[in-house]
Design a protein around this motif. Structure first.
Motif, PDB file in Angstrom:
ATOM      1  N   LEU A 188       0.853  -1.175   0.000  1.00  0.00           N
ATOM      2  CA  LEU A 188       0.000   0.000   0.000  1.00  0.00           C
ATOM      3  C   LEU A 188       0.895   1.232   0.000  1.00  0.00           C
ATOM      4  O   LEU A 188       1.470   1.598   1.028  1.00  0.00           O
ATOM      5  N   GLU A 189       1.001   1.848  -1.147  1.00  0.00           N
ATOM      6  CA  GLU A 189       1.915   2.985  -1.284  1.00  0.00           C
ATOM      7  C   GLU A 189       1.494   4.158  -0.404  1.00  0.00           C
ATOM      8  O   GLU A 189       2.336   4.837   0.193  1.00  0.00           O
ATOM      9  N   PRO A 211      -5.193  -1.914  -3.824  1.00  0.00           N
ATOM     10  CA  PRO A 211      -4.698  -0.579  -4.154  1.00  0.00           C
ATOM     11  C   PRO A 211      -4.905  -0.235  -5.626  1.00  0.00           C
ATOM     12  O   PRO A 211      -4.896  -1.106  -6.487  1.00  0.00           O
ATOM     13  N   MET A 212      -5.102   1.051  -5.888  1.00  0.00           N
ATOM     14  CA  MET A 212      -5.250   1.523  -7.260  1.00  0.00           C
ATOM     15  C   MET A 212      -3.873   1.561  -7.920  1.00  0.00           C
ATOM     16  O   MET A 212      -2.836   1.630  -7.257  1.00  0.00           O
ATOM     17  N   GLN A 231       9.821 -10.401  -3.466  1.00  0.00           N
ATOM     18  CA  GLN A 231       9.026  -9.247  -3.890  1.00  0.00           C
ATOM     19  C   GLN A 231       8.869  -9.235  -5.397  1.00  0.00           C
ATOM     20  O   GLN A 231       9.835  -9.415  -6.145  1.00  0.00           O
ATOM     21  N   LEU A 232       7.647  -8.984  -5.851  1.00  0.00           N
ATOM     22  CA  LEU A 232       7.305  -8.912  -7.268  1.00  0.00           C
ATOM     23  C   LEU A 232       6.827  -7.494  -7.539  1.00  0.00           C
ATOM     24  O   LEU A 232       5.643  -7.170  -7.389  1.00  0.00           O
ATOM     25  N   THR A 233       7.721  -6.634  -7.931  1.00  0.00           N
ATOM     26  CA  THR A 233       7.436  -5.214  -8.073  1.00  0.00           C
ATOM     27  C   THR A 233       6.616  -4.929  -9.335  1.00  0.00           C
ATOM     28  O   THR A 233       6.981  -5.375 -10.440  1.00  0.00           O
ATOM     29  N   ASN A 234       5.505  -4.205  -9.162  1.00  0.00           N
ATOM     30  CA  ASN A 234       4.640  -3.797 -10.282  1.00  0.00           C
ATOM     31  C   ASN A 234       4.232  -4.981 -11.158  1.00  0.00           C
ATOM     32  O   ASN A 234       4.200  -4.891 -12.387  1.00  0.00           O
ATOM     33  N   VAL A 235       3.926  -6.094 -10.519  1.00  0.00           N
ATOM     34  CA  VAL A 235       3.657  -7.327 -11.271  1.00  0.00           C
ATOM     35  C   VAL A 235       2.261  -7.348 -11.885  1.00  0.00           C
ATOM     36  O   VAL A 235       2.049  -7.985 -12.922  1.00  0.00           O
ATOM     37  N   ILE A 236       1.300  -6.655 -11.258  1.00  0.00           N
ATOM     38  CA  ILE A 236      -0.068  -6.632 -11.769  1.00  0.00           C
ATOM     39  C   ILE A 236      -0.375  -5.216 -12.253  1.00  0.00           C
ATOM     40  O   ILE A 236      -0.272  -4.262 -11.488  1.00  0.00           O
TER      41      ILE A 236
END
Length: 253
Positions: A188-189, A211-212, A231-236
């Motif tokens: 959650l940024e 999260p959006m 960690q899977l950054t920006n995966v979706i």
């Protein structure tokens, strides 16, 4: 949601009994028993298996898959694990046995494995599958082996019941090596914190009001007793869709 082991295709009658703990046979293999569901003429896997894999669970490993007992199921953590299963003290059986992937949950006549008919047949020597089918249940020994997917990274599939932007459920597919997935979280940024996803059943994880924007996920995995976060950054992506799959660009092995 389907949470049991459904015998929907070509029935075989199995008596559901309490499973006794498996006994260790040596440093690598464990003793147990194995049976099968379906028939030699109907080799489909269960499309509504308790892991939540759907069609993937029918086609992966050419349909050589299995439901497993509570001991190996591990409340769904055992989904996706690979095992070598071979007959013990049976003249109709080969030395190599069969290699299967766990896609379902089920317990039968003191068995740890309820194999598809095709996987069961592959425990037999050449031209002896019919004789092996006649046993119905056989003594086996088994061991965990690494899963290998030479053409695939770990993939996250968005479950068909997901609805952007209010509800997200994901299923990890092509889980290589001998790692177990224990939990999943999203970043959650706005709050600068991780939020746990709920294990719905099997290996399906969900989250209301995700999260959006692009979504970063981390997965807790355990391998031979050691636990770590991946960690899977920006995966979706922002415009994720129900039923879509997203490549993580990594493997767990």
């Amino acid at each position: 949601m389907i949470m049991g082991f459904a015998f929907r295709y070509c029935s075989v009658l199995l008596s559901i009994l309490i499973l006794s703990p498996a006994m260790c046979s040596n440093a690598e293999y464990y003793y147990s028993r194995a049976t099968y569901f379906g028939s030699p003429k109907c080799k489909l896997a269960n499309p509504t298996g308790a892991c939540g894999y759907g069609e993937y669970g029918m086609t992966i490993n050419n349909g050589d898959v299995s439901g497993v007992s509570h001991t190996l199921w591990k409340n769904g953590t055992g989904c996706g694990a690979c095992y070598q299963v071979r007959c013990k003290n049976n003249p109709h059986c080969s030395e190599d046995g069969t290699n299967i992937i766990v896609t379902d949950y089920g317990e039968g006549h003191y068995t740890d494995f309820i194999l598809t008919a095709s996987a069961y047949a592959k425990m037999a020597q050449s031209n002896m599958a019919s004789a092996l089918y006649s046993y119905g249940v056989v003594d086996v020994e088994y061991k965990r082996i690494p899963c290998t997917y030479s053409s695939y990274n770990l993939v996250l599939k968005v479950h068909e019941h997901s609805k952007n932007p209010s509800y997200l459920a994901v299923i990890p597919l092509y889980q290589a090596g001998v790692s177990d997935i224990n939990s999943m979280e999203v970043w959650l940024e706005d709050c600068k914190e991780w939020r746990a996803m709920r294990r719905v059943y099997g290996t399906v994880y969900d989250l209301e009001n995700p999260p959006m924007g692009v979504i970063t996920v981390r997965i807790q995995v355990s391998t031979n007793g050691e636990t770590k976060w991946v960690q899977l950054t920006n995966v979706i992506p922002t415009e994720w869709k129900a039923g879509a799959t997203y490549d993580t660009s990594i493997q767990l092995n």
